[in-house]
Structure formats: C-alpha cells, structure tokens
Design a protein around this motif. Structure first.
Motif, PDB file in Angstrom:
ATOM      1  N   GLY A 103       0.775  -1.344   0.075  1.00 64.43           N
ATOM      2  CA  GLY A 103      -0.024   0.137   0.102  1.00 64.43           C
ATOM      3  C   GLY A 103       0.719   1.387  -0.223  1.00 64.43           C
ATOM      4  O   GLY A 103       0.267   2.193   0.224  1.00 64.43           O
ATOM      5  N   LEU A 104       2.573   1.233  -0.696  1.00 57.57           N
ATOM      6  CA  LEU A 104       2.976   2.319  -0.941  1.00 57.57           C
ATOM      7  C   LEU A 104       3.022   3.029  -2.286  1.00 57.57           C
ATOM      8  O   LEU A 104       2.841   4.282  -1.307  1.00 57.57           O
ATOM      9  CB  LEU A 104       4.116   2.276  -0.350  1.00 57.57           C
ATOM     10  N   VAL A 105       2.412   2.398  -2.090  1.00 63.21           N
ATOM     11  CA  VAL A 105       2.439   3.708  -4.268  1.00 63.21           C
ATOM     12  C   VAL A 105       0.701   4.297  -3.983  1.00 63.21           C
ATOM     13  O   VAL A 105      -0.045   4.375  -4.250  1.00 63.21           O
ATOM     14  CB  VAL A 105       2.221   2.728  -5.158  1.00 63.21           C
ATOM     15  N   ASP A 106       1.950   5.697  -4.053  1.00 66.09           N
ATOM     16  CA  ASP A 106       0.487   6.833  -4.439  1.00 66.09           C
ATOM     17  C   ASP A 106       0.153   7.000  -6.181  1.00 66.09           C
ATOM     18  O   ASP A 106      -1.364   7.966  -5.861  1.00 66.09           O
ATOM     19  CB  ASP A 106       0.569   8.109  -3.878  1.00 66.09           C
ATOM     20  N   GLU A 107       1.077   6.346  -6.722  1.00 67.65           N
ATOM     21  CA  GLU A 107      -0.004   7.532  -7.893  1.00 67.65           C
ATOM     22  C   GLU A 107       0.978   6.219  -8.947  1.00 67.65           C
ATOM     23  O   GLU A 107       2.052   5.396  -9.188  1.00 67.65           O
ATOM     24  CB  GLU A 107       0.739   8.261  -8.523  1.00 67.65           C
ATOM     25  N   TYR A 108       0.069   5.375 -10.449  1.00 71.70           N
ATOM     26  CA  TYR A 108       0.361   4.417 -10.980  1.00 71.70           C
ATOM     27  C   TYR A 108       0.209   5.788 -12.198  1.00 71.70           C
ATOM     28  O   TYR A 108      -0.569   5.712 -13.379  1.00 71.70           O
ATOM     29  CB  TYR A 108      -0.386   3.419 -11.243  1.00 71.70           C
ATOM     30  N   ALA A 109       1.858   5.512 -13.075  1.00 68.26           N
ATOM     31  CA  ALA A 109       1.600   5.833 -14.450  1.00 68.26           C
ATOM     32  C   ALA A 109       1.720   4.851 -15.396  1.00 68.26           C
ATOM     33  O   ALA A 109       3.036   3.695 -15.608  1.00 68.26           O
ATOM     34  CB  ALA A 109       2.839   6.429 -14.365  1.00 68.26           C
ATOM     35  N   VAL A 110       0.881   4.196 -16.697  1.00 69.65           N
ATOM     36  CA  VAL A 110       0.705   2.844 -17.039  1.00 69.65           C
ATOM     37  C   VAL A 110       0.714   3.276 -18.604  1.00 69.65           C
ATOM     38  O   VAL A 110      -0.010   4.352 -18.312  1.00 69.65           O
ATOM     39  CB  VAL A 110      -0.566   2.246 -16.877  1.00 69.65           C
TER      40      VAL A 110
ATOM     41  N   LEU B 136      -8.685   4.379  -7.495  1.00 72.85           N
ATOM     42  CA  LEU B 136      -8.149   5.026  -8.165  1.00 72.85           C
ATOM     43  C   LEU B 136      -8.969   5.937  -9.369  1.00 72.85           C
ATOM     44  O   LEU B 136      -9.662   5.672  -9.248  1.00 72.85           O
ATOM     45  CB  LEU B 136      -7.675   4.390  -9.243  1.00 72.85           C
ATOM     46  N   THR B 137      -8.320   6.845  -8.829  1.00 72.94           N
ATOM     47  CA  THR B 137      -8.828   8.287  -9.806  1.00 72.94           C
ATOM     48  C   THR B 137      -7.666   8.398 -11.131  1.00 72.94           C
ATOM     49  O   THR B 137      -6.851   9.164 -10.977  1.00 72.94           O
ATOM     50  CB  THR B 137      -9.063   9.449  -9.034  1.00 72.94           C
ATOM     51  N   LEU B 138      -8.389   9.316 -12.005  1.00 68.11           N
ATOM     52  CA  LEU B 138      -8.123   8.964 -13.253  1.00 68.11           C
ATOM     53  C   LEU B 138      -7.335  10.754 -12.956  1.00 68.11           C
ATOM     54  O   LEU B 138      -8.297  11.524 -12.980  1.00 68.11           O
ATOM     55  CB  LEU B 138      -8.401   8.693 -14.344  1.00 68.11           C
TER      56      LEU B 138
ATOM     57  N   VAL C  91      -0.266   4.699 -24.835  1.00 68.52           N
ATOM     58  CA  VAL C  91      -1.079   5.610 -24.718  1.00 68.52           C
ATOM     59  C   VAL C  91      -1.098   5.527 -23.031  1.00 68.52           C
ATOM     60  O   VAL C  91      -0.897   4.199 -22.069  1.00 68.52           O
ATOM     61  CB  VAL C  91      -2.987   4.775 -23.972  1.00 68.52           C
ATOM     62  N   LEU C  92      -1.056   7.058 -22.433  1.00 66.72           N
ATOM     63  CA  LEU C  92      -0.031   6.877 -20.782  1.00 66.72           C
ATOM     64  C   LEU C  92      -1.708   7.319 -20.111  1.00 66.72           C
ATOM     65  O   LEU C  92      -2.235   8.009 -20.621  1.00 66.72           O
ATOM     66  CB  LEU C  92       0.083   8.234 -20.791  1.00 66.72           C
ATOM     67  N   THR C  93      -1.433   6.002 -19.240  1.00 65.67           N
ATOM     68  CA  THR C  93      -2.553   6.521 -18.156  1.00 65.67           C
ATOM     69  C   THR C  93      -2.470   7.055 -16.811  1.00 65.67           C
ATOM     70  O   THR C  93      -1.680   6.156 -16.264  1.00 65.67           O
ATOM     71  CB  THR C  93      -4.297   5.606 -18.011  1.00 65.67           C
ATOM     72  N   ARG C  94      -2.454   7.647 -16.640  1.00 66.69           N
ATOM     73  CA  ARG C  94      -2.167   8.124 -15.017  1.00 66.69           C
ATOM     74  C   ARG C  94      -3.246   8.058 -13.485  1.00 66.69           C
ATOM     75  O   ARG C  94      -4.344   8.712 -14.042  1.00 66.69           O
ATOM     76  CB  ARG C  94      -0.968   9.450 -14.548  1.00 66.69           C
ATOM     77  N   TYR C  95      -2.771   7.308 -12.348  1.00 66.67           N
ATOM     78  CA  TYR C  95      -3.711   7.505 -11.602  1.00 66.67           C
ATOM     79  C   TYR C  95      -3.705   7.749 -10.319  1.00 66.67           C
ATOM     80  O   TYR C  95      -1.995   6.665 -10.423  1.00 66.67           O
ATOM     81  CB  TYR C  95      -4.569   5.638 -11.591  1.00 66.67           C
ATOM     82  N   GLN C  96      -3.730   8.228  -9.724  1.00 66.73           N
ATOM     83  CA  GLN C  96      -4.029   8.205  -7.505  1.00 66.73           C
ATOM     84  C   GLN C  96      -4.327   7.654  -7.394  1.00 66.73           C
ATOM     85  O   GLN C  96      -6.104   6.973  -7.706  1.00 66.73           O
ATOM     86  CB  GLN C  96      -3.916   9.946  -7.434  1.00 66.73           C
ATOM     87  N   VAL C  97      -3.593   7.003  -6.006  1.00 71.36           N
ATOM     88  CA  VAL C  97      -4.566   6.100  -5.274  1.00 71.36           C
ATOM     89  C   VAL C  97      -5.626   6.789  -3.888  1.00 71.36           C
ATOM     90  O   VAL C  97      -5.119   7.629  -4.113  1.00 71.36           O
ATOM     91  CB  VAL C  97      -3.836   4.975  -4.202  1.00 71.36           C
ATOM     92  N   ARG C  98      -6.908   6.433  -4.305  1.00 67.51           N
ATOM     93  CA  ARG C  98      -8.120   7.105  -3.221  1.00 67.51           C
ATOM     94  C   ARG C  98      -7.465   6.908  -1.774  1.00 67.51           C
ATOM     95  O   ARG C  98      -7.162   5.854  -1.636  1.00 67.51           O
ATOM     96  CB  ARG C  98      -9.522   7.124  -3.929  1.00 67.51           C
ATOM     97  N   ARG C  99      -7.656   7.575  -0.988  1.00 66.82           N
ATOM     98  CA  ARG C  99      -7.115   6.933   0.596  1.00 66.82           C
ATOM     99  C   ARG C  99      -8.327   7.304   1.595  1.00 66.82           C
ATOM    100  O   ARG C  99      -9.321   8.615   1.006  1.00 66.82           O
ATOM    101  CB  ARG C  99      -5.947   7.545   0.924  1.00 66.82           C
TER     102      ARG C  99
END
Length: 187
Positions: free
Chosen positions: A136-143, A166-168, A179-187
């Motif tokens: 649970g350490l990741v705050d954001e994903y850049a896929v 996650l929030t896009l 395609v880049l999709t960046r998501y932030q983790v909803r805490r």
C-alpha cells in the motif's frame, strides 16, 4: 512525506516484459522518450530492483559518450546519473554512481524513505514495485500501454488481497498508439 509513483511500459495484456525478459516491443517514440526523461528529471529519489538496476546501469552512465548520441539521449543520461538512487538486492554486494544499496527488507526501507521529506520517489522493477503495491505504499500509477499482446511474461500488477480504488488524473496518446494513463490512489 514523499509521494511514490510506480510507472513502467506495459503491453496491452499487462506485461512489463514478454517471456524471456523480451522488451523489444516497448521501444519508445521520441515524444515518449522525452516524457520518460522529464519524469527522471522531476524525480527526487529512484528506487530500483536488481534486474532493472543492472540493465539501466549497464547503459546510462556512459550513453551520452557513445558515437551518435542524440541530444535527447545526452539529456536523459545526465538526468539519470544525477538522480539519487536506492537499489534493493539480496545478491548484489555493491553499487556505483549516485546509488546506495539496501540488502534488508525492502518494504521497511521504502516505508522509511516515504516518511522522509523530499521530492517524489519513483519505484521501478516489477518485483520491487509489486512489494510496494502490496504494502500500500504506491500513491500513483503511470501506466504506459503499448498496442501489443505479448501473451505472458512479467506482469505490471501483482495479485492483491484487496481492491485499490484509483482516480484517473491524466491520459495522453503518443505516436504509435501508445497511451499513458495516470491514476492516483484514493485514500
């Protein structure tokens, strides 16, 4: 407290490497390469697993000195050398350049580093990133999804015990249908 981002290229079917650690399907366009370079330039601390470290460290320390090195390669190599790095490995005995080695528990050390003040952290390497994701350490994903199916290999996401909301926050299309999709983790 630092923010931790996990970003890597992935195939459409979700693999960061095809069988045999094949990465040939993920060659970036000039525009995508610049995006990766800008990420490195904005990173306060890079966290590497052993295999990714060995691959990157075999090339980038001297890539700008190779014949035919483009301005983009020169810039990336400088940025890569400049960013402080922490390499996690139970088998390496030493690392060089602007890096330090951690041989103990990766999750404990990533948790400690995340609690410090400082710029954003990026985690790279599927095995190390999987440990950060599961903890649970990741705050954001850049896929960064490439339009290819590789059929197996090393997955981008590990198996999880529970759902992560996650929030896009960004989408962007690069040449070649990447395609880049960046998501932030909803805490």
């Amino acid at each position: 407290m630092r923010r931790l981002t996990f970003g890597m290229s992935t195939s459409l079917d979700g693999y960061v490497a095809a069988p045999g650690d094949d990465l040939s399907w993920g060659v970036p366009s000039d525009e995508l390469f610049q995006w990766w370079s800008d990420r490195v330039g904005a990173t306060g601390l890079a966290l590497y697993g052993r295999r990714l470290w060995e691959g990157m460290n075999a090339h980038w320390p001297t890539a700008d000195q190779q014949p035919g090195a483009t301005p983009a390669v020169v810039e990336y190599a400088r940025r890569w050398r400049d960013v402080p790095k922490v390499v996690f490995s139970a088998t390496l005995r030493a690392v060089d350049g602007n890096a330090r080695l951690v041989t103990g528990d990766a999750v404990t050390e990533m948790t400690r580093l995340k609690a410090e003040d400082g710029g954003p952290m990026d985690v790279g390497g599927a095995t190390l990133a999987a440990a950060a994701v599961r903890a649970g350490l990741v705050d954001e994903y850049a896929v960064v999804t490439h339009p290819v199916l590789v059929g197996g290999g090393t997955p981008f996401f590990p198996a999880l015990d529970s759902r992560v909301a996650l929030t896009l926050v960004e989408t962007r299309t690069f040449p070649g249908g990447v395609v880049l999709t960046r998501y932030q983790v909803r805490r």
